[in-house]
Design a protein around this motif. Structure first.
Motif, mmCIF file in Angstrom:
data_model
loop_
_atom_site.group_PDB
_atom_site.id
_atom_site.type_symbol
_atom_site.label_atom_id
_atom_site.label_comp_id
_atom_site.label_asym_id
_atom_site.label_seq_id
_atom_site.Cartn_x
_atom_site.Cartn_y
_atom_site.Cartn_z
ATOM 1 N N PHE A 499 0.835 -1.198 0.000
ATOM 2 C CA PHE A 499 0.000 0.000 0.000
ATOM 3 C C PHE A 499 0.875 1.256 0.000
ATOM 4 C CE2 PHE A 499 -2.248 3.345 2.344
ATOM 5 C CZ PHE A 499 -3.496 3.361 1.722
ATOM 6 N N VAL A 500 1.899 1.271 0.855
ATOM 7 C CA VAL A 500 2.779 2.440 0.942
ATOM 8 C C VAL A 500 3.679 2.533 -0.287
ATOM 9 C CG1 VAL A 500 4.595 3.569 2.279
ATOM 10 C CG2 VAL A 500 2.731 2.396 3.460
ATOM 11 N N ARG A 501 4.213 1.394 -0.707
ATOM 12 C CA ARG A 501 5.127 1.416 -1.854
ATOM 13 C C ARG A 501 4.425 1.945 -3.102
ATOM 14 N NH1 ARG A 501 9.593 -3.042 -3.507
ATOM 15 N NH2 ARG A 501 10.208 -2.136 -5.500
ATOM 16 N N ASN A 502 3.193 1.561 -3.301
ATOM 17 C CA ASN A 502 2.460 2.000 -4.488
ATOM 18 C C ASN A 502 2.116 3.487 -4.436
ATOM 19 O OD1 ASN A 502 2.546 -0.526 -5.629
ATOM 20 N ND2 ASN A 502 0.490 -1.122 -4.938
ATOM 21 N N ARG A 503 2.072 4.059 -3.241
ATOM 22 C CA ARG A 503 1.664 5.454 -3.102
ATOM 23 C C ARG A 503 2.847 6.394 -2.905
ATOM 24 N NH1 ARG A 503 -2.203 2.215 -2.097
ATOM 25 N NH2 ARG A 503 -4.404 2.810 -2.298
ATOM 26 N N LEU A 504 3.954 5.892 -2.398
ATOM 27 C CA LEU A 504 5.132 6.741 -2.208
ATOM 28 C C LEU A 504 6.223 6.328 -3.183
ATOM 29 C CD1 LEU A 504 5.232 7.171 1.689
ATOM 30 C CD2 LEU A 504 4.250 8.677 -0.038
#
Length: 546
Positions: A499-504
Protein backbone atom coordinates in the motif's frame (compact mmCIF):
# COMPACT_ATOMS: atom_id res chain seq x y z
CA UNK A 1 -11.04 37.91 9.34
CA UNK A 2 -8.95 39.91 6.89
CA UNK A 3 -6.96 38.28 4.12
CA UNK A 4 -3.60 36.82 5.06
CA UNK A 5 -1.63 39.45 3.13
CA UNK A 6 -3.45 42.31 4.84
CA UNK A 7 -2.92 40.73 8.28
CA UNK A 8 0.81 40.44 7.64
CA UNK A 9 1.30 43.86 6.10
CA UNK A 10 -0.72 45.63 8.79
CA UNK A 11 0.94 43.94 11.77
CA UNK A 12 3.26 45.65 14.25
CA UNK A 13 4.23 44.59 17.77
CA UNK A 14 3.55 47.13 20.51
CA UNK A 15 4.60 45.60 23.82
CA UNK A 16 3.80 47.56 27.00
CA UNK A 17 6.57 48.66 29.34
CA UNK A 18 4.83 46.91 32.25
CA UNK A 19 3.20 43.52 31.86
CA UNK A 20 2.44 40.70 34.29
CA UNK A 21 0.76 37.48 33.15
CA UNK A 22 -1.42 37.23 36.27
CA UNK A 23 -2.74 40.76 35.96
CA UNK A 24 -3.42 40.31 32.25
CA UNK A 25 -5.13 36.93 32.55
CA UNK A 26 -7.30 37.56 35.60
CA UNK A 27 -7.28 41.01 37.18
CA UNK A 28 -8.63 42.94 34.23
CA UNK A 29 -11.68 40.69 33.89
CA UNK A 30 -12.25 40.52 37.65
CA UNK A 31 -12.30 44.33 37.80
CA UNK A 32 -14.83 44.61 34.98
CA UNK A 33 -17.01 41.52 35.59
CA UNK A 34 -15.97 39.50 38.67
CA UNK A 35 -18.77 36.94 38.09
CA UNK A 36 -17.50 36.13 34.59
CA UNK A 37 -16.74 32.40 34.31
CA UNK A 38 -13.15 31.69 33.31
CA UNK A 39 -12.70 27.97 34.07
CA UNK A 40 -15.10 25.04 33.69
CA UNK A 41 -14.30 21.60 35.09
CA UNK A 42 -16.30 18.88 33.39
CA UNK A 43 -17.07 15.99 35.74
CA UNK A 44 -18.71 13.58 33.36
CA UNK A 45 -22.37 13.05 34.09
CA UNK A 46 -22.11 15.05 37.31
CA UNK A 47 -22.72 18.81 37.17
CA UNK A 48 -19.72 20.84 36.02
CA UNK A 49 -17.90 23.09 38.49
CA UNK A 50 -16.90 26.61 37.51
CA UNK A 51 -14.52 29.31 38.72
CA UNK A 52 -15.17 32.99 38.18
CA UNK A 53 -12.58 35.66 37.45
CA UNK A 54 -13.18 37.14 40.88
CA UNK A 55 -12.61 33.78 42.58
CA UNK A 56 -9.44 33.21 40.56
CA UNK A 57 -7.99 36.56 41.56
CA UNK A 58 -8.80 36.05 45.25
CA UNK A 59 -7.38 32.52 45.36
CA UNK A 60 -4.21 33.42 43.46
CA UNK A 61 -3.56 36.45 45.65
CA UNK A 62 -4.00 34.34 48.79
CA UNK A 63 -1.66 31.65 47.50
CA UNK A 64 0.86 34.33 46.50
CA UNK A 65 0.71 35.60 50.07
CA UNK A 66 1.30 32.09 51.41
CA UNK A 67 4.22 31.52 49.05
CA UNK A 68 5.77 34.82 50.10
CA UNK A 69 5.31 33.91 53.77
CA UNK A 70 7.28 30.71 53.12
CA UNK A 71 10.20 32.51 51.52
CA UNK A 72 9.34 32.69 47.81
CA UNK A 73 10.53 35.93 46.24
CA UNK A 74 11.28 37.40 42.86
CA UNK A 75 13.30 35.04 40.67
CA UNK A 76 12.71 31.93 42.78
CA UNK A 77 11.57 28.82 40.92
CA UNK A 78 8.33 27.10 41.90
CA UNK A 79 7.60 23.65 40.45
CA UNK A 80 3.93 23.05 39.61
CA UNK A 81 3.26 19.29 39.45
CA UNK A 82 -0.49 19.18 38.93
CA UNK A 83 -3.07 17.86 36.47
CA UNK A 84 -5.52 20.14 34.69
CA UNK A 85 -7.31 21.72 37.65
CA UNK A 86 -8.35 25.00 39.25
CA UNK A 87 -5.33 24.73 41.55
CA UNK A 88 -2.96 24.62 38.56
CA UNK A 89 -4.17 27.99 37.29
CA UNK A 90 -4.19 29.49 40.78
CA UNK A 91 -0.60 28.33 41.35
CA UNK A 92 0.63 29.74 38.05
CA UNK A 93 -0.89 33.16 38.68
CA UNK A 94 0.37 33.22 42.25
CA UNK A 95 3.93 32.63 41.06
CA UNK A 96 3.71 35.36 38.40
CA UNK A 97 2.34 37.85 40.95
CA UNK A 98 5.51 37.46 43.01
CA UNK A 99 7.83 37.87 40.04
CA UNK A 100 8.90 34.27 40.68
CA UNK A 101 9.36 31.67 37.92
CA UNK A 102 6.88 28.85 37.34
CA UNK A 103 8.23 25.41 36.38
CA UNK A 104 5.32 23.26 35.14
CA UNK A 105 6.07 19.52 35.34
CA UNK A 106 3.94 16.59 34.21
CA UNK A 107 2.26 14.29 36.68
CA UNK A 108 3.32 11.29 34.59
CA UNK A 109 7.05 11.86 35.19
CA UNK A 110 8.77 9.08 37.10
CA UNK A 111 11.14 9.76 40.03
CA UNK A 112 14.26 10.08 37.86
CA UNK A 113 12.70 12.47 35.32
CA UNK A 114 11.04 14.51 38.06
CA UNK A 115 14.19 14.71 40.16
CA UNK A 116 16.30 15.82 37.19
CA UNK A 117 14.00 18.75 36.44
CA UNK A 118 13.61 19.80 40.07
CA UNK A 119 17.38 19.90 40.50
CA UNK A 120 18.11 21.46 37.12
CA UNK A 121 15.70 24.32 37.77
CA UNK A 122 16.80 24.78 41.39
CA UNK A 123 13.16 24.79 42.52
CA UNK A 124 12.68 26.17 46.03
CA UNK A 125 9.02 25.20 46.31
CA UNK A 126 6.77 22.57 44.75
CA UNK A 127 2.99 22.60 44.43
CA UNK A 128 2.06 18.96 44.20
CA UNK A 129 -1.14 16.92 43.84
CA UNK A 130 -1.60 14.19 46.42
CA UNK A 131 -1.59 11.57 43.63
CA UNK A 132 2.03 12.50 42.98
CA UNK A 133 3.22 12.03 46.56
CA UNK A 134 4.53 8.51 46.01
CA UNK A 135 6.58 9.50 42.97
CA UNK A 136 7.82 12.64 44.70
CA UNK A 137 8.86 10.63 47.72
CA UNK A 138 10.89 8.28 45.52
CA UNK A 139 13.07 11.07 44.10
CA UNK A 140 16.68 10.36 45.05
CA UNK A 141 18.63 12.27 46.07
CA UNK A 142 16.13 14.77 47.41
CA UNK A 143 16.21 18.06 45.47
CA UNK A 144 18.88 20.16 47.14
CA UNK A 145 17.21 23.55 46.91
CA UNK A 146 13.64 22.53 47.73
CA UNK A 147 12.49 24.18 50.96
CA UNK A 148 8.71 23.69 51.05
CA UNK A 149 5.97 21.63 49.41
CA UNK A 150 2.30 22.54 49.05
CA UNK A 151 -0.03 19.55 48.57
CA UNK A 152 -3.35 19.88 46.75
CA UNK A 153 -6.38 17.74 47.73
CA UNK A 154 -4.93 16.58 51.05
CA UNK A 155 -4.23 12.92 51.69
CA UNK A 156 -0.84 13.37 53.40
CA UNK A 157 0.61 13.02 56.87
CA UNK A 158 0.41 16.47 58.53
CA UNK A 159 3.58 15.64 60.47
CA UNK A 160 5.81 15.47 57.38
CA UNK A 161 6.06 19.22 57.05
CA UNK A 162 4.00 19.60 53.88
CA UNK A 163 1.63 22.55 53.53
CA UNK A 164 -2.09 22.11 52.86
CA UNK A 165 -3.22 24.02 49.77
CA UNK A 166 -6.85 24.34 50.88
CA UNK A 167 -5.89 25.73 54.29
CA UNK A 168 -3.50 28.22 52.73
CA UNK A 169 -6.19 29.46 50.34
CA UNK A 170 -8.71 29.75 53.16
CA UNK A 171 -6.55 31.37 55.84
CA UNK A 172 -3.81 33.45 54.22
CA UNK A 173 -4.35 37.18 53.69
CA UNK A 174 -4.09 38.13 50.01
CA UNK A 175 -0.78 39.46 48.76
CA UNK A 176 -0.93 43.20 48.21
CA UNK A 177 0.02 44.19 44.69
CA UNK A 178 2.00 42.33 42.07
CA UNK A 179 5.69 42.51 41.27
CA UNK A 180 6.48 45.28 38.79
CA UNK A 181 7.40 43.09 35.85
CA UNK A 182 8.04 43.95 32.23
CA UNK A 183 7.68 41.79 29.11
CA UNK A 184 11.28 40.57 29.27
CA UNK A 185 11.31 39.62 32.95
CA UNK A 186 11.53 35.84 33.56
CA UNK A 187 8.22 34.10 34.21
CA UNK A 188 8.33 30.49 33.13
CA UNK A 189 10.68 27.54 32.55
CA UNK A 190 9.35 24.81 30.27
CA UNK A 191 11.59 21.80 29.78
CA UNK A 192 12.17 20.46 26.30
CA UNK A 193 11.29 16.84 25.55
CA UNK A 194 14.93 15.79 25.53
CA UNK A 195 14.81 14.05 22.14
CA UNK A 196 18.36 15.16 21.30
CA UNK A 197 19.97 14.92 24.74
CA UNK A 198 19.10 15.80 28.34
CA UNK A 199 16.03 18.03 28.66
CA UNK A 200 16.84 21.73 28.71
CA UNK A 201 14.89 24.39 30.56
CA UNK A 202 13.62 27.05 28.13
CA UNK A 203 13.24 30.27 30.12
CA UNK A 204 10.46 32.56 28.87
CA UNK A 205 9.57 36.12 29.80
CA UNK A 206 6.10 37.41 30.65
CA UNK A 207 5.88 38.52 27.02
CA UNK A 208 5.41 34.91 25.89
CA UNK A 209 1.64 35.13 26.41
CA UNK A 210 1.42 38.35 24.41
CA UNK A 211 3.46 36.67 21.70
CA UNK A 212 0.91 33.87 21.38
CA UNK A 213 -2.11 36.14 20.91
CA UNK A 214 -1.72 36.69 17.12
CA UNK A 215 -1.39 32.95 16.58
CA UNK A 216 -4.41 31.91 18.61
CA UNK A 217 -6.54 34.67 17.04
CA UNK A 218 -5.33 33.55 13.59
CA UNK A 219 -5.93 29.82 13.76
CA UNK A 220 -9.14 30.08 15.80
CA UNK A 221 -10.40 32.52 13.17
CA UNK A 222 -11.09 35.91 14.69
CA UNK A 223 -10.95 34.56 18.23
CA UNK A 224 -12.74 35.24 20.43
CA UNK A 225 -16.30 35.51 19.22
CA UNK A 226 -19.39 35.65 21.46
CA UNK A 227 -20.04 32.27 23.03
CA UNK A 228 -16.55 30.86 22.42
CA UNK A 229 -15.37 28.18 24.86
CA UNK A 230 -12.11 26.31 24.38
CA UNK A 231 -11.03 22.78 25.29
CA UNK A 232 -7.84 20.78 24.97
CA UNK A 233 -6.77 17.41 26.37
CA UNK A 234 -3.14 18.58 26.24
CA UNK A 235 -1.38 18.73 29.58
CA UNK A 236 -0.97 22.25 30.95
CA UNK A 237 2.59 21.27 31.89
CA UNK A 238 3.41 21.41 28.19
CA UNK A 239 3.65 24.51 26.02
CA UNK A 240 0.78 23.18 23.89
CA UNK A 241 -1.74 23.14 26.72
CA UNK A 242 -0.39 26.11 28.67
CA UNK A 243 0.54 28.56 25.90
CA UNK A 244 -1.58 27.39 22.97
CA UNK A 245 -4.77 27.36 25.04
CA UNK A 246 -4.87 28.21 28.74
CA UNK A 247 -3.06 31.51 29.33
CA UNK A 248 -3.87 33.35 26.06
CA UNK A 249 -7.53 32.29 26.31
CA UNK A 250 -7.73 33.63 29.86
CA UNK A 251 -6.22 36.92 28.71
CA UNK A 252 -8.78 37.11 25.88
CA UNK A 253 -11.64 36.31 28.27
CA UNK A 254 -12.55 32.90 26.83
CA UNK A 255 -13.71 30.23 29.33
CA UNK A 256 -11.38 27.19 29.35
CA UNK A 257 -13.00 23.76 29.68
CA UNK A 258 -11.03 20.88 31.20
CA UNK A 259 -11.53 17.46 32.75
CA UNK A 260 -8.13 16.32 33.93
CA UNK A 261 -8.93 12.78 32.82
CA UNK A 262 -6.94 10.73 30.35
CA UNK A 263 -8.03 11.38 26.77
CA UNK A 264 -10.57 8.92 25.39
CA UNK A 265 -12.18 9.75 22.06
CA UNK A 266 -15.75 8.76 22.94
CA UNK A 267 -15.70 10.72 26.19
CA UNK A 268 -14.09 13.72 24.48
CA UNK A 269 -17.04 13.89 22.10
CA UNK A 270 -19.47 13.81 25.02
CA UNK A 271 -17.49 16.42 26.97
CA UNK A 272 -17.43 18.86 24.04
CA UNK A 273 -21.17 18.42 23.53
CA UNK A 274 -22.02 18.77 27.25
CA UNK A 275 -19.98 21.95 27.69
CA UNK A 276 -20.93 23.52 24.35
CA UNK A 277 -17.28 23.75 23.36
CA UNK A 278 -16.79 25.98 20.33
CA UNK A 279 -13.01 25.85 19.97
CA UNK A 280 -10.69 22.89 20.42
CA UNK A 281 -6.95 22.38 20.31
CA UNK A 282 -6.39 18.72 19.48
CA UNK A 283 -2.98 17.23 18.68
CA UNK A 284 -2.92 15.17 15.50
CA UNK A 285 -2.92 11.89 17.46
CA UNK A 286 -6.08 12.94 19.32
CA UNK A 287 -7.75 13.90 16.03
CA UNK A 288 -6.89 10.49 14.56
CA UNK A 289 -8.40 8.82 17.63
CA UNK A 290 -11.55 10.93 17.22
CA UNK A 291 -11.73 9.96 13.55
CA UNK A 292 -11.58 6.27 14.46
CA UNK A 293 -14.44 6.69 16.95
CA UNK A 294 -16.75 8.87 14.82
CA UNK A 295 -20.34 8.05 13.98
CA UNK A 296 -23.41 10.16 13.31
CA UNK A 297 -24.46 10.18 16.97
CA UNK A 298 -21.09 11.34 18.32
CA UNK A 299 -21.00 14.48 16.18
CA UNK A 300 -24.70 15.33 16.27
CA UNK A 301 -24.60 17.53 19.38
CA UNK A 302 -21.27 19.24 18.76
CA UNK A 303 -21.14 23.03 18.55
CA UNK A 304 -17.55 23.34 17.36
CA UNK A 305 -16.61 26.48 15.44
CA UNK A 306 -12.84 25.93 15.10
CA UNK A 307 -10.28 23.16 15.49
CA UNK A 308 -6.55 23.75 15.81
CA UNK A 309 -3.92 21.06 15.74
CA UNK A 310 -0.17 20.94 16.41
CA UNK A 311 2.51 18.85 18.05
CA UNK A 312 3.11 16.65 15.01
CA UNK A 313 2.28 16.80 11.34
CA UNK A 314 -1.44 16.55 10.53
CA UNK A 315 -2.05 13.76 8.00
CA UNK A 316 -3.98 14.71 4.87
CA UNK A 317 -6.45 11.91 5.62
CA UNK A 318 -7.25 13.43 9.02
CA UNK A 319 -7.55 16.90 7.48
CA UNK A 320 -10.08 15.50 4.97
CA UNK A 321 -11.95 13.61 7.70
CA UNK A 322 -12.48 16.79 9.75
CA UNK A 323 -13.98 18.54 6.74
CA UNK A 324 -16.27 15.65 5.88
CA UNK A 325 -17.33 14.48 9.37
CA UNK A 326 -17.26 17.74 11.33
CA UNK A 327 -17.72 20.31 8.58
CA UNK A 328 -14.60 22.14 9.80
CA UNK A 329 -11.11 22.78 8.53
CA UNK A 330 -8.49 21.71 11.05
CA UNK A 331 -6.08 24.64 11.25
CA UNK A 332 -2.63 23.22 11.76
CA UNK A 333 0.16 25.26 13.32
CA UNK A 334 3.75 24.76 14.37
CA UNK A 335 6.21 25.77 17.04
CA UNK A 336 8.49 24.33 19.66
CA UNK A 337 9.13 24.89 23.34
CA UNK A 338 11.72 27.60 22.63
CA UNK A 339 9.67 29.51 20.03
CA UNK A 340 6.07 28.49 19.64
CA UNK A 341 3.16 29.12 17.24
CA UNK A 342 5.14 30.78 14.46
CA UNK A 343 3.68 28.91 11.47
CA UNK A 344 0.00 28.21 11.02
CA UNK A 345 -3.16 27.92 9.00
CA UNK A 346 -6.42 29.81 9.04
CA UNK A 347 -9.13 28.76 6.62
CA UNK A 348 -10.99 32.01 7.26
CA UNK A 349 -7.94 34.00 6.11
CA UNK A 350 -7.48 31.81 3.06
CA UNK A 351 -4.48 29.87 4.41
CA UNK A 352 -5.26 26.16 4.38
CA UNK A 353 -3.88 23.21 2.50
CA UNK A 354 -3.86 19.49 3.26
CA UNK A 355 -0.36 18.25 4.03
CA UNK A 356 1.02 21.70 4.87
CA UNK A 357 1.45 23.46 8.20
CA UNK A 358 0.56 26.80 6.63
CA UNK A 359 2.47 30.05 6.44
CA UNK A 360 4.25 32.39 8.85
CA UNK A 361 1.78 33.64 11.47
CA UNK A 362 1.39 37.45 11.36
CA UNK A 363 4.05 39.01 13.55
CA UNK A 364 6.69 36.32 12.97
CA UNK A 365 9.48 36.06 10.39
CA UNK A 366 10.18 32.47 9.39
CA UNK A 367 12.61 31.11 6.79
CA UNK A 368 14.07 27.75 5.79
CA UNK A 369 17.85 27.84 6.00
CA UNK A 370 20.43 25.58 4.39
CA UNK A 371 23.70 24.42 5.93
CA UNK A 372 25.32 27.68 4.84
CA UNK A 373 22.84 29.67 6.93
CA UNK A 374 21.09 31.14 3.89
CA UNK A 375 17.45 30.68 2.82
CA UNK A 376 16.97 27.71 0.48
CA UNK A 377 14.94 27.94 -2.77
CA UNK A 378 11.31 26.75 -2.91
CA UNK A 379 11.07 22.97 -2.97
CA UNK A 380 14.45 22.41 -1.26
CA UNK A 381 14.45 21.09 2.35
CA UNK A 382 15.85 23.43 4.96
CA UNK A 383 15.85 24.05 8.71
CA UNK A 384 12.90 26.05 10.03
CA UNK A 385 14.35 29.25 11.48
CA UNK A 386 12.70 32.19 13.27
CA UNK A 387 14.06 35.74 13.17
CA UNK A 388 14.91 37.43 16.48
CA UNK A 389 13.66 39.37 18.30
CA UNK A 390 10.26 37.74 18.70
CA UNK A 391 7.94 37.85 21.75
CA UNK A 392 7.37 34.07 21.71
CA UNK A 393 11.11 33.38 21.65
CA UNK A 394 12.71 32.07 24.82
CA UNK A 395 15.12 34.27 26.77
CA UNK A 396 17.71 31.49 27.11
CA UNK A 397 18.26 27.94 28.27
CA UNK A 398 18.32 28.00 32.04
CA UNK A 399 21.96 28.27 33.18
CA UNK A 400 23.25 26.93 29.85
CA UNK A 401 24.81 29.74 27.77
CA UNK A 402 26.62 27.31 25.45
CA UNK A 403 23.38 25.56 24.44
CA UNK A 404 21.68 28.95 24.04
CA UNK A 405 24.39 30.17 21.68
CA UNK A 406 24.24 26.93 19.67
CA UNK A 407 20.51 27.45 19.11
CA UNK A 408 21.16 30.54 16.98
CA UNK A 409 22.82 31.37 13.68
CA UNK A 410 23.16 35.13 13.72
CA UNK A 411 19.68 36.57 14.29
CA UNK A 412 17.97 33.28 13.41
CA UNK A 413 16.78 30.74 15.98
CA UNK A 414 17.29 27.27 14.51
CA UNK A 415 14.47 24.90 15.40
CA UNK A 416 16.26 21.76 14.23
CA UNK A 417 13.16 20.79 12.24
CA UNK A 418 13.33 20.17 8.50
CA UNK A 419 10.65 21.44 6.12
CA UNK A 420 10.00 22.44 2.52
CA UNK A 421 8.41 25.71 1.36
CA UNK A 422 6.59 26.08 -1.95
CA UNK A 423 6.33 29.11 -4.23
CA UNK A 424 3.27 30.41 -2.34
CA UNK A 425 4.95 30.31 1.07
CA UNK A 426 3.25 27.13 2.34
CA UNK A 427 5.52 25.09 4.60
CA UNK A 428 5.34 21.28 4.71
CA UNK A 429 6.99 19.52 7.65
CA UNK A 430 9.61 16.87 6.83
CA UNK A 431 10.86 15.86 10.29
CA UNK A 432 13.31 16.61 13.07
CA UNK A 433 16.93 16.41 12.09
CA UNK A 434 17.37 13.43 14.43
CA UNK A 435 14.24 11.74 12.99
CA UNK A 436 15.44 11.88 9.38
CA UNK A 437 16.15 8.40 8.00
CA UNK A 438 19.14 7.92 5.71
CA UNK A 439 18.58 4.89 3.47
CA UNK A 440 20.67 4.02 0.40
CA UNK A 441 21.59 7.68 -0.03
CA UNK A 442 18.03 8.97 0.37
CA UNK A 443 16.95 11.25 3.21
CA UNK A 444 13.47 10.23 4.28
CA UNK A 445 11.19 12.18 6.60
CA UNK A 446 9.05 9.90 8.81
CA UNK A 447 5.99 12.15 8.58
CA UNK A 448 5.18 11.40 4.95
CA UNK A 449 5.47 7.63 5.48
CA UNK A 450 3.35 7.81 8.65
CA UNK A 451 0.67 9.81 6.84
CA UNK A 452 0.52 7.21 4.10
CA UNK A 453 0.30 4.38 6.63
CA UNK A 454 -2.58 6.12 8.36
CA UNK A 455 -4.53 6.14 5.11
CA UNK A 456 -4.65 2.32 5.20
CA UNK A 457 -8.00 1.10 6.57
CA UNK A 458 -6.36 -1.20 9.12
CA UNK A 459 -3.97 1.34 10.67
CA UNK A 460 -5.01 3.34 13.73
CA UNK A 461 -1.62 4.82 14.73
CA UNK A 462 1.86 4.60 13.20
CA UNK A 463 5.43 5.57 14.02
CA UNK A 464 8.30 5.35 11.53
CA UNK A 465 12.00 5.21 12.44
CA UNK A 466 15.30 4.23 10.85
CA UNK A 467 16.68 0.81 11.73
CA UNK A 468 20.46 0.40 11.31
CA UNK A 469 21.29 -1.71 8.27
CA UNK A 470 24.75 -2.75 7.02
CA UNK A 471 23.80 -2.39 3.36
CA UNK A 472 21.58 0.70 3.25
CA UNK A 473 22.82 2.52 6.40
CA UNK A 474 19.21 2.42 7.63
CA UNK A 475 15.96 0.85 6.52
CA UNK A 476 12.52 2.27 7.14
CA UNK A 477 10.75 0.43 9.94
CA UNK A 478 7.14 1.13 10.90
CA UNK A 479 5.48 0.38 14.22
CA UNK A 480 1.72 0.11 13.84
CA UNK A 481 -1.32 0.01 16.14
CA UNK A 482 -4.22 -1.66 14.36
CA UNK A 483 -7.87 -0.71 14.44
CA UNK A 484 -10.35 -3.09 16.04
CA UNK A 485 -11.28 -6.00 13.81
CA UNK A 486 -7.87 -6.44 12.17
CA UNK A 487 -5.39 -9.20 13.03
CA UNK A 488 -1.63 -8.70 12.99
CA UNK A 489 0.36 -11.04 10.81
CA UNK A 490 2.64 -11.43 7.82
CA UNK A 491 -0.23 -11.20 5.33
CA UNK A 492 -1.46 -7.85 6.66
CA UNK A 493 2.13 -6.56 6.97
CA UNK A 494 2.79 -7.34 3.31
CA UNK A 495 -0.48 -5.67 2.31
CA UNK A 496 0.44 -2.50 4.22
CA UNK A 497 3.94 -2.46 2.73
CA UNK A 498 2.55 -2.70 -0.81
CA UNK A 499 0.00 0.00 0.00
CA UNK A 500 2.78 2.44 0.94
CA UNK A 501 5.13 1.42 -1.85
CA UNK A 502 2.46 2.00 -4.49
CA UNK A 503 1.66 5.45 -3.10
CA UNK A 504 5.13 6.74 -2.21
CA UNK A 505 8.22 5.07 -3.62
CA UNK A 506 10.42 2.00 -3.44
CA UNK A 507 12.91 3.70 -1.12
CA UNK A 508 10.28 5.05 1.31
CA UNK A 509 8.08 2.05 2.02
CA UNK A 510 8.70 0.28 5.37
CA UNK A 511 10.82 -2.82 4.80
CA UNK A 512 9.81 -4.00 8.24
CA UNK A 513 6.55 -3.58 10.15
CA UNK A 514 6.16 -4.24 13.84
CA UNK A 515 2.67 -4.48 15.31
CA UNK A 516 2.31 -2.98 18.80
CA UNK A 517 -0.62 -2.83 21.22
CA UNK A 518 -0.25 0.87 22.04
CA UNK A 519 1.73 3.91 21.02
CA UNK A 520 3.98 5.65 23.58
CA UNK A 521 3.01 9.32 23.70
CA UNK A 522 4.40 12.41 25.40
CA UNK A 523 2.21 14.57 27.61
CA UNK A 524 1.63 16.73 24.55
CA UNK A 525 0.31 13.82 22.48
CA UNK A 526 3.43 13.37 20.36
CA UNK A 527 4.64 9.90 19.49
CA UNK A 528 7.87 9.08 21.33
CA UNK A 529 9.88 7.85 18.36
CA UNK A 530 12.98 7.62 20.53
CA UNK A 531 11.64 4.45 22.16
CA UNK A 532 11.14 2.86 18.77
CA UNK A 533 14.56 4.00 17.55
CA UNK A 534 16.15 2.36 20.60
CA UNK A 535 14.15 -0.82 20.00
CA UNK A 536 15.11 -0.92 16.32
CA UNK A 537 18.78 -0.34 17.14
CA UNK A 538 18.68 -3.15 19.68
CA UNK A 539 17.11 -5.49 17.12
CA UNK A 540 19.83 -4.62 14.61
CA UNK A 541 22.58 -5.18 17.18
CA UNK A 542 21.15 -8.58 18.13
CA UNK A 543 20.98 -9.58 14.47
CA UNK A 544 24.63 -8.59 13.97
CA UNK A 545 25.73 -10.67 16.95
CA UNK A 546 23.88 -13.70 15.59
Amino acid sequence: MKTYDSLVSGFAWNLPARYNIAAACADRWATETPERICLIEDRGERPAVTMTCGELVTASRRLAGAMAAHGIARGDRVAIILPQSFATVVAHLAVYRLGAIAVPLAMRFGPEALGYRLNASGARMAVLHRDGLETFGAVQPAPAGLQSVIVVDGGFDPNNGFLDYDLLIADTPPACGDAATGPDDPALIIFTSGTTGPPKGALHGHRVVLGHLPGIIFHHEDYPQPGDRIYTPSDWAWAGGLLNVLLPSLQLGVPVVFSGERFRAEEAYRLMARQRVRNAFLPATALRMLAAATDAETVRDLRLRTIASAGESLPAATYDWAREALGLTANEFYGQTECNMVLGSSAAAGVSRAGAIGKAVPGHQVALLGEDGRPVPPGVPGTIAVKAPDPVMFLNYWQDPAATAAKFSGDWLLTGDQAVMDDEGYVAFVGREDDIITSAGYRIGPGEVENCLLAHPAVKLAAVVGKPDPLRTEIVKAYVVLKDGFDAGETLAAEIQLFVRNRLSAHEYPREIGFVAEMPLTTSGKIIRREFRDSAASEAADATER
